[in-house]
Structures are given as C-alpha cells and as structure tokens.
Design a protein around this motif. Structure first.
Motif, short mmCIF file in Angstrom:
data_model
loop_
_atom_site.label_atom_id
_atom_site.label_comp_id
_atom_site.label_asym_id
_atom_site.label_seq_id
_atom_site.Cartn_x
_atom_site.Cartn_y
_atom_site.Cartn_z
N GLY A 127 0.81 -1.19 0.00
CA GLY A 127 0.00 0.00 0.00
C GLY A 127 0.85 1.26 0.00
O GLY A 127 1.87 1.33 0.67
N GLY A 128 0.46 2.23 -0.78
CA GLY A 128 1.23 3.47 -0.89
C GLY A 128 2.27 3.44 -1.97
O GLY A 128 2.99 4.43 -2.18
N THR A 129 2.39 2.32 -2.68
CA THR A 129 3.35 2.21 -3.79
C THR A 129 2.63 1.65 -5.02
O THR A 129 1.51 1.16 -4.93
N PHE A 130 3.30 1.71 -6.16
CA PHE A 130 2.70 1.20 -7.40
C PHE A 130 3.78 0.76 -8.37
O PHE A 130 4.95 1.16 -8.26
N ALA A 131 3.41 -0.09 -9.32
CA ALA A 131 4.27 -0.49 -10.44
C ALA A 131 3.43 -0.38 -11.70
O ALA A 131 2.50 -1.15 -11.91
N GLN A 132 3.74 0.60 -12.52
CA GLN A 132 2.91 0.91 -13.68
C GLN A 132 3.10 -0.07 -14.82
O GLN A 132 2.18 -0.32 -15.60
N HIS A 133 4.32 -0.64 -14.94
CA HIS A 133 4.64 -1.47 -16.09
C HIS A 133 4.94 -2.91 -15.67
O HIS A 133 5.27 -3.18 -14.51
#
Length: 199
Positions: A127-133
């Motif tokens: 939570g609070g992070t992301f990976a777009q690819h």
C-alpha cells in the motif's frame, strides 16, 4: 592390464567416436553403453561436470554430490536454460521470475507486482506504492497528494480491507475534502479534519 576402447565404451558416460572412447563433455551425457555420441542435456537442466550418465529425469536429489555419477540437473528456482547442452543455468533478470525447478524461461511480472529474485515469486506492491509497467524490479512510492487506492464514496468501506491496498498500478489524486500526507507513500486519501478545507 590396459583396457581396450571397446571395454571403455561399455560404460555409461563415455562415447565411442571411431573407437577413440572419451568422457562426455560438460552439458552432455551418455546413458547407455556403446553410444557413438553424447546427447545434450535438455533445456531446463544443466551439467557442469564431464562424463554425464543421465538426462536427470530420474536422478535423485543427491545427484549433485561429487561422489555420485554426474547427471543433468534441474535448474534451481529463479534460474533457467533456454537451450539444451547447457553447463550452467542463467539467473532470471530483475523483474522476471521462475518459481519452479527446471525452468526453460522466466515469467513476466505483471504491473502492480515486483520481483527481485529472492522469494522466487512476484509480490504485490505494498500500500502506498505502485508499479505501472510489467517486469518491475521494485515499486515506486506514491507522490504527496496521491494514494495507491482510488477513493470512491460508494466503496469507502474498502479502506478497511488489506486485500484492496496492495497491487496498485497507479496513484490517484485525492478528491475534494480528502488529502494524502506531504511525505508521500500513502495508501489512502484521508478526510480533511474539522477546520480545514481543500485549497
């Protein structure tokens, strides 16, 4: 008494090339007496010793010990071989994974997940992070004013569900009346406290 080439060829792990018998080279094996040539270890397996006697399909877990006859061995989790006859298994690159032994390729890590060759399986972005690819080796923290969980008035109760927090592929701007802290890395947009209003 000196052994003849014919006697040597009666052993596995050797091949008889025009009666000049020799041990199979690394990455290859001879599993029957009198073979004219050595076979390549299949993809997904490797052999870093000479004189291989098996393709490894029925080898026991102790086949890697120095005292045991050399056999082709399954690549460990996190490693792979694309072609046969390999002497070593390659490590999956960051952002790709192989969670089984004997891998012939590495899997794609989907967006919202990351992998760094430690757990042998992709993990959802916290939570609070992301990976777009796809094929991400790490997750990026959400910038200030954004959250990894999209806020919806109809589903605001989802903020209490840990399953909805992980695996984000993007960060979202907080709507009016809500905010995300200035330090970034926020999973949710919190309601503005009494006495405050959105700029």
């Amino acid at each position: 008494m000196r052994r003849t080439a014919q006697a040597e060829a009666e052993q596995t792990g050797l091949h008889d090339a025009e009666a000049d018998c020799g041990a199979c080279s690394r990455g290859r094996y001879a599993d029957a007496p009198g073979q004219a040539s050595c076979r390549a270890c299949p993809s997904g397996r490797a052999l870093n010793r000479t004189g291989g006697v098996s393709d490894g399909s029925s080898a026991s877990s102790s086949s890697s010990e120095a005292a045991s006859p050399p056999s082709c061995e399954d690549c460990a989790r996190g490693r792979f071989t694309v072609v046969g006859g390999s002497t070593e298994c390659e490590r999956c690159a960051d952002g790709k994974y192989q969670d089984e032994r004997g891998g012939e390729y590495c899997h794609v890590v989907l967006a919202g997940f990351y992998y760094r060759n430690v757990t042998h399986a992709p993990l959802p972005c916290p939570g609070g992070t992301f990976a777009q690819h796809d094929n991400s080796a790490y997750c990026t923290g959400c910038p200030p004013g954004r959250s990894s969980v999209r806020f919806s008035p109809e589903s605001s109760s989802s903020e209490s569900s840990s399953a909805s927090i992980t695996g984000s592929t993007a960060c979202y701007v907080c709507p009016g009346g809500r905010f995300a802290g200035p330090s970034g890395g926020n999973a949710f947009c919190a309601p503005l406290p009494a006495g405050y209003a959105a700029n």
